[in-house]
Design an enzyme around this catalytic site. Structure first.
Site, mmCIF file in Angstrom:
data_model
loop_
_atom_site.group_PDB
_atom_site.id
_atom_site.type_symbol
_atom_site.label_atom_id
_atom_site.label_comp_id
_atom_site.label_asym_id
_atom_site.label_seq_id
_atom_site.Cartn_x
_atom_site.Cartn_y
_atom_site.Cartn_z
ATOM 1 N N ASP A 60 -9.934 0.812 7.787
ATOM 2 C CA ASP A 60 -11.175 0.960 7.050
ATOM 3 C C ASP A 60 -11.038 2.176 6.128
ATOM 4 O O ASP A 60 -10.170 3.032 6.337
ATOM 5 C CB ASP A 60 -12.321 1.160 8.045
ATOM 6 C CG ASP A 60 -13.642 1.448 7.372
ATOM 7 O OD1 ASP A 60 -13.991 0.725 6.435
ATOM 8 O OD2 ASP A 60 -14.322 2.402 7.791
ATOM 9 N N ASP A 87 -14.172 4.109 4.253
ATOM 10 C CA ASP A 87 -15.234 5.115 4.316
ATOM 11 C C ASP A 87 -15.385 5.659 5.735
ATOM 12 O O ASP A 87 -15.498 4.890 6.706
ATOM 13 C CB ASP A 87 -16.555 4.513 3.859
ATOM 14 C CG ASP A 87 -16.549 4.174 2.384
ATOM 15 O OD1 ASP A 87 -17.592 4.318 1.737
ATOM 16 O OD2 ASP A 87 -15.491 3.753 1.864
#
Length: 296
Positions: free
Chosen positions: A86, A88
């Site tokens: 991922d 953020d």
């Protein structure tokens, strides 16, 4: 053979390792001698146990040593061939849509929605549409300013990606965020491929809409499976890392799924958690010593 890797960069002591070994013995697990990966920072304890006991071993060791992360996994195949991450609050320290919203004077209201989505209290796609709508009319120049002024890689992110690449692994950055941020960050860190959303704009201003299909939890998981299958890898050859509830499906689809500063719903799904160390702990988890890391 099961391996428990204990990581406490710069503060792991022999006494802590002896204590962990004693805890295992008291629970009737046969622990072999521990060994340093990097003295004072990371070490392995080999445990003679069936893989079905991994969850029990993890529960036994996690939290037993202050400020130490524990990764418990089968010894065979611990070095992974695919990293799926991922972006953020995982590879970077920010939530890009929250920072971009600040340029529209709406950071507080959007941040609260983001947090609820990451906690799993809101449907991700619905929350994304709501947040992007708040950006309607924002000059696209704000994206470049936001990226330059506010977006920074988390400690250890580049070293993790570059080291795994040098050792032959493929790397995929998959995010519910936007290509405007993900593509430059992927290039900076060294990711092989990117999956992200597109912000629609007309005449230099955002329309408040997402262009194309939204990259949500299901799409993240599908991207992992697609790349894994394309490479002909087994599930055990994949390392996935994320922080929010929308990362849970891809985390469970990986051989080693890790929650980085994870939200509660992700922690419940993850094989391991990083609460104390930076992302280079994932290299120690694979048995890779510091002398073999690719440094910034």
């Amino acid at each position: 053979m099961i391996i428990a890797t204990l990581v406490a960069a710069g503060r792991l002591t022999k006494e802590s390792l002896y204590s962990a070994a004693d805890r295992l013995e008291d629970a009737r697990f046969k622990a072999h001698e521990w060994s340093w990966i990097d003295e004072g920072s990371a070490a392995d304890i080999e445990i003679q146990a069936d893989p079905s006991k991994i969850a029990q071993l993890r529960s036994l060791l996690e939290g037993s040593i202050p400020e130490t992360d524990v990764i418990v996994q089968p010894g065979e195949g611990r070095e992974k061939k695919l990293l799926v991450a991922d972006m953020d609050s995982t590879m970077i320290g920010q939530e890009c849509i929250d920072e971009l919203a600040d340029y529209a004077g709406k950071k507080d209201e959007i941040s609260s929605v983001t947090e609820r989505a990451m906690q799993g209290d809101l449907d991700f796609a619905t929350a994304l549409v709501e947040r992007v709508a708040s950006l309607n009319g924002l000059n696209i120049g704000a994206i470049d300013r936001c990226r330059a002024d506010r977006v920074r890689a988390n400690p250890g992110a580049r070293t993790l990606v570059q080291t795994m690449k040098r050792r032959g692994a493929m790397t995929l950055l998959v995010t519910g965020g936007f290509h405007d941020f993900a593509d430059p960050m992927a290039a900076e860190l060294g990711f092989t491929e990117v999956r992200a959303n597109y912000l629609e704009s007309v005449h230099g201003r955002l329309t408040g809409k997402v262009a194309g299909k939204i990259v949500d939890a299901t799409a993240k998981c599908a991207a992992l499976i697609e790349m894994r299958d394309r490479l002909g890898l087994s599930k055990d050859a994949v390392l996935a890392v994320g922080d929010g509830a929308n990362d849970a499906p891809m985390i469970t689809e990986a051989g080693l799924g890790v929650a980085y500063r994870g939200k509660p719903k992700l922690l419940a799904a993850a094989d391991a958690r990083l609460d104390h160390n930076d992302l280079t702990a994932l290299l120690w988890a694979q048995g890779i010593p510091r002398r073999e890391w690719v440094r910034d």
